[in-house]
Motif scaffolding. Sequence first.
Motif, PDB file in Angstrom:
ATOM      1  N   ASN A 294       6.371  -2.222  -6.905  1.00 31.85           N
ATOM      2  CA  ASN A 294       5.932  -3.623  -6.903  1.00 31.85           C
ATOM      3  C   ASN A 294       5.068  -3.860  -5.669  1.00 31.85           C
ATOM      4  N   PRO A 295       3.815  -4.301  -5.860  1.00 34.89           N
ATOM      5  CA  PRO A 295       2.946  -4.513  -4.698  1.00 34.89           C
ATOM      6  C   PRO A 295       3.364  -5.709  -3.840  1.00 34.89           C
ATOM      7  N   PHE A 296       4.281  -6.537  -4.361  1.00 35.63           N
ATOM      8  CA  PHE A 296       4.715  -7.682  -3.570  1.00 35.63           C
ATOM      9  C   PHE A 296       5.466  -7.185  -2.330  1.00 35.63           C
ATOM     10  N   ASP A 297       5.007  -7.568  -1.159  1.00 36.04           N
ATOM     11  CA  ASP A 297       5.607  -7.186   0.120  1.00 36.04           C
ATOM     12  C   ASP A 297       5.585  -5.667   0.325  1.00 36.04           C
ATOM     13  N   PHE A 298       4.654  -4.996  -0.360  1.00 36.29           N
ATOM     14  CA  PHE A 298       4.602  -3.540  -0.280  1.00 36.29           C
ATOM     15  C   PHE A 298       3.643  -3.109   0.816  1.00 36.29           C
ATOM     16  N   GLY A 299       3.950  -2.027   1.468  1.00 36.68           N
ATOM     17  CA  GLY A 299       3.033  -1.460   2.446  1.00 36.68           C
ATOM     18  C   GLY A 299       3.538  -0.077   2.805  1.00 36.68           C
ATOM     19  N   TYR A 300       2.722   0.908   2.601  1.00 37.15           N
ATOM     20  CA  TYR A 300       3.150   2.276   2.924  1.00 37.15           C
ATOM     21  C   TYR A 300       2.066   2.909   3.762  1.00 37.15           C
ATOM     22  N   LYS A 301       2.429   3.185   5.019  1.00 38.24           N
ATOM     23  CA  LYS A 301       1.443   3.749   5.936  1.00 38.24           C
ATOM     24  C   LYS A 301       1.398   5.262   5.736  1.00 38.24           C
TER      25      LYS A 301
ATOM     26  N   LEU B 259       6.061  -8.265 -15.658  1.00 39.05           N
ATOM     27  CA  LEU B 259       7.495  -7.959 -15.651  1.00 39.05           C
ATOM     28  C   LEU B 259       7.779  -7.322 -14.304  1.00 39.05           C
ATOM     29  N   GLU B 260       8.824  -7.758 -13.620  1.00 42.76           N
ATOM     30  CA  GLU B 260       8.999  -7.210 -12.274  1.00 42.76           C
ATOM     31  C   GLU B 260      10.378  -7.459 -11.708  1.00 42.76           C
ATOM     32  N   SER B 261      10.628  -6.758 -10.622  1.00 44.45           N
ATOM     33  CA  SER B 261      11.745  -7.068  -9.746  1.00 44.45           C
ATOM     34  C   SER B 261      11.222  -7.051  -8.318  1.00 44.45           C
ATOM     35  N   ARG B 262      11.574  -8.088  -7.563  1.00 42.63           N
ATOM     36  CA  ARG B 262      11.239  -8.129  -6.121  1.00 42.63           C
ATOM     37  C   ARG B 262      12.511  -7.985  -5.310  1.00 42.63           C
ATOM     38  N   ARG B 263      13.579  -7.493  -5.950  1.00 43.85           N
ATOM     39  CA  ARG B 263      14.924  -7.576  -5.401  1.00 43.85           C
ATOM     40  C   ARG B 263      15.381  -6.344  -4.651  1.00 43.85           C
ATOM     41  N   GLY B 264      14.508  -5.344  -4.558  1.00 45.32           N
ATOM     42  CA  GLY B 264      14.926  -4.096  -3.915  1.00 45.32           C
ATOM     43  C   GLY B 264      15.646  -3.192  -4.896  1.00 45.32           C
TER      44      GLY B 264
ATOM     45  N   GLU C  65      -1.411  -0.494  -0.254  1.00 39.78           N
ATOM     46  CA  GLU C  65      -0.879  -1.832  -0.556  1.00 39.78           C
ATOM     47  C   GLU C  65      -0.412  -1.959  -1.996  1.00 39.78           C
ATOM     48  N   GLU C  66      -0.838  -1.050  -2.825  1.00 43.85           N
ATOM     49  CA  GLU C  66      -0.422  -1.086  -4.227  1.00 43.85           C
ATOM     50  C   GLU C  66      -0.529   0.337  -4.761  1.00 43.85           C
ATOM     51  N   ALA C  67       0.525   0.824  -5.394  1.00 48.75           N
ATOM     52  CA  ALA C  67       0.473   2.176  -5.973  1.00 48.75           C
ATOM     53  C   ALA C  67       1.246   2.182  -7.281  1.00 48.75           C
TER      54      ALA C  67
ATOM     55  N   ALA D 108      -4.581   0.535 -10.083  1.00 46.88           N
ATOM     56  CA  ALA D 108      -3.448   1.452  -9.944  1.00 46.88           C
ATOM     57  C   ALA D 108      -3.229   1.767  -8.467  1.00 46.88           C
ATOM     58  N   LEU D 109      -4.300   1.628  -7.677  1.00 47.83           N
ATOM     59  CA  LEU D 109      -4.181   1.962  -6.253  1.00 47.83           C
ATOM     60  C   LEU D 109      -5.066   1.036  -5.431  1.00 47.83           C
ATOM     61  N   LYS D 110      -4.458   0.487  -4.371  1.00 45.28           N
ATOM     62  CA  LYS D 110      -5.223  -0.370  -3.462  1.00 45.28           C
ATOM     63  C   LYS D 110      -4.890   0.065  -2.040  1.00 45.28           C
ATOM     64  N   ILE D 111      -5.972   0.292  -1.270  1.00 41.88           N
ATOM     65  CA  ILE D 111      -5.790   0.831   0.088  1.00 41.88           C
ATOM     66  C   ILE D 111      -6.601   0.013   1.084  1.00 41.88           C
ATOM     67  N   THR D 112      -6.027  -0.208   2.266  1.00 51.36           N
ATOM     68  CA  THR D 112      -6.818  -0.745   3.374  1.00 51.36           C
ATOM     69  C   THR D 112      -6.965   0.358   4.422  1.00 51.36           C
ATOM     70  N   PHE D 113      -8.224   0.646   4.774  1.00 50.88           N
ATOM     71  CA  PHE D 113      -8.501   1.669   5.799  1.00 50.88           C
ATOM     72  C   PHE D 113      -8.542   0.993   7.166  1.00 50.88           C
ATOM     73  N   PRO D 114      -8.356   1.785   8.223  1.00 51.03           N
ATOM     74  CA  PRO D 114      -8.275   1.173   9.558  1.00 51.03           C
ATOM     75  C   PRO D 114      -9.544   0.428   9.965  1.00 51.03           C
ATOM     76  N   ASP D 115     -10.701   0.780   9.377  1.00 51.03           N
ATOM     77  CA  ASP D 115     -11.928   0.074   9.759  1.00 51.03           C
ATOM     78  C   ASP D 115     -12.136  -1.208   8.942  1.00 51.03           C
ATOM     79  N   GLY D 116     -11.155  -1.566   8.127  1.00 50.74           N
ATOM     80  CA  GLY D 116     -11.281  -2.795   7.346  1.00 50.74           C
ATOM     81  C   GLY D 116     -11.823  -2.563   5.951  1.00 50.74           C
ATOM     82  N   ASN D 117     -12.321  -1.384   5.671  1.00 52.69           N
ATOM     83  CA  ASN D 117     -12.822  -1.096   4.322  1.00 52.69           C
ATOM     84  C   ASN D 117     -11.668  -1.135   3.320  1.00 52.69           C
ATOM     85  N   ARG D 118     -11.899  -1.800   2.188  1.00 52.88           N
ATOM     86  CA  ARG D 118     -10.870  -1.861   1.152  1.00 52.88           C
ATOM     87  C   ARG D 118     -11.443  -1.454  -0.209  1.00 52.88           C
TER      88      ARG D 118
END
Length: 736
Positions: free
Chosen positions: A275-282, A215-220, A173-175, A104-114
Amino acid sequence: MRSVRLLVAAAFVLMYTYTFAQSASVTFEAQTRVFRMEGGNVSYAFGINDANELQPLYWGARLSAGDPLGPAHRNQGHASFDLPSGSTLQEFPGWGEGLYYEPALKITFPDGNRDLVLHYVDHAIDGNQLKVRLKDIEREVYVELQYQIDPKTGILARSAVITNKTSAPLMIEEAAAASWSLPNSKDYWLYYLTGRWAGEWNVQHEAIRPGARVLESRRGSTGHQNNPWFAIERGDHHDQDTGDVWFGALAWSGSWRITIQQDVLDQVRITGGYNPFDFGYKLAPGEQLETPVFYGGFTLHGIGGASRLLHQFELARILPQAPKPRPRPVLYNSWEATTFNVTEQGQEALAEKAAKIGVERFVIDDGWFGQRKDDHAGLGDWYVNKQKFPNGLKPLIEKVHSLGMDFGIWVEPEMVNPDSDLYRKHPDWVLNFAGRPRTEGRNQLVLNLARQDVRDFIFGFLDKLLSENDIAFLKWDDNRNWSEPGWPAVAPDEQKEVYVRYMQNLYSILKELRAKHPNVEIEDCSGGGGRVDLGILHYTDEVWPSDNTDPFDRLSIQDGFTYAYTPGVMMAWVTDSPNWVNRRSTSLEYRFLSSMQGSLGVGANLNLWNDEDFATAKHMIEEYKQVRDTVQHGALYRIISPENGSEESVTESVADNHDQAVVFAFLHSSQMGHPFPRVFLRGLDRNAQYRLHWITERPEGHLPESASGAYWMDHGVDLDLRGDFQATAFRLDRMQ
Ligand code: DGJ
């Protein structure tokens, strides 16, 4: 026999009370550490397990208060290849500790920990709402899970808020909004919706097998291709009204994903959100990201029961006018008749004709603004075109009002033609990657609504349009999906936030416009049904389900649409014959009956109609007004589905108080002289008497004038339909 009847009657009364159980409760049992939510006929439970994770325990028909649920125990896994962390179902799994299923949630921390492992911290209960706070086992990352259960339908609203309390930014990266779980079984069947432009709302039905269906949309945007809705039935039931069905719908109008996964232990997990595809939220220190809401429900009454619950919920909880949306007015729109060729004189002539047949709202479509002669120019230039409307919009609006109708207008606020003053002035306002080509669709580009200046521009011109003119209705169109979704004006590691921020701004414009112009209604259109979801429906009163107005195609389009969405928002126009999509010819009466199953509109070229056509239209609109409350707000029964090449199709809508039912029946093509199958109605009060009223001509034969609810449901009605593209309709009214 008599005792059987009595039993059936008692069962009906029980079912009736059961169906309308209306209470909600949320409890936490400290000893077992189990949360329980009850609403409508549904119980939902999860516990804090021995590893301090939130583990689902039950979702289904309402249980008794004392029924044992928990405590939750971690599953010990299957082998060294399937670790306990992954084999144990979780309410909101972080990606860490060997989770091979959809997180449900995937995060990358600044030190590389995931590695992210979410454990229970605390919770709060407030009426029918529950908030549970989770935290990573080591880092100051918090997730608040939000739950709300609807007392009437038992539909749950779930979402999550992620907070960064560390001292450094992190990258989400995924929420997902939620992860739903079903217990192990090899007999689950999935329903979902697919489509394309002018061919939306195809119902797919397949067995759930090990692995994932995405099932998805990558279309915005929500997209015509998949819709963010699913239903899962236990067992493959061949009727509409029996079987255990779980269903869900995601309230998000941007790129989304729902993954339905059967794991190695035959458990099913449904995870949906951004959609986690091309997703990134800082997420900077102190910042939060809120997910969309993922609604989920359960019924014992089959896929038909699932739709009815969802319809009821949408009308009472989702739509802007909930809990009592005004009935949709009968509208006229000249798009198919005139396309871009709209003029003051031409529109006034059509308005006069529309008023004669009982139309209540007159809508001017594309072409009234800028240098808009066709789809090559003008989008973005929202001033009235002086060649077409030398005196502005006011004379037309006044004319429409003088004819007793209200006035609506088409806009496509999020788009720009490169051939426009707006684009010449602000080429940087569109989604783009710096220095790269900008791919056009229908000769237009997408404005980057994530930008504050673009948001202000769009709100500004709409507010001005609505403030300066007496406009009751906006048709809000959106005729392409995204390409090159870049946002060069912000830092590279913030550019992917466009997927979230664009939609947040779209919703905020709609919200602010509605607040400032509370009498204006809005139709959601995206080249037909390209952006229909519970997110946009929170701000819009109706939707245009498809550009395909072929009345026969519409039977299956509308059928599919209603799996997820209420007919109360489903606009359906009567247009010209032969229809442009398939060159199919049908009678005007057939076209009306097809459209009367939703919210009726007329989109034909009234200049081509003869006296008989006007008389037919006037009659059908009068009849429609007698049943529109039932059609738009009642319970829909799919008596015969038009799917899978069926030669027939029948729908029935029943008023909430069971005082009225209306039936629409269609025959595609007679074969081998087979009679039309007898129609058995549903949802009536067995003991009440109902009078039969024909909307179309009364057929030959021995049909009673009136009979009991039991008669119409158990004896049924024979309809005399033969030939090609034939249709009939009648209504039943309770006799006092
Ligand atoms: C697409 C819509 O679906 C149509 O109804 C019409 O409004 C056109 N756009 C206008 O460009």
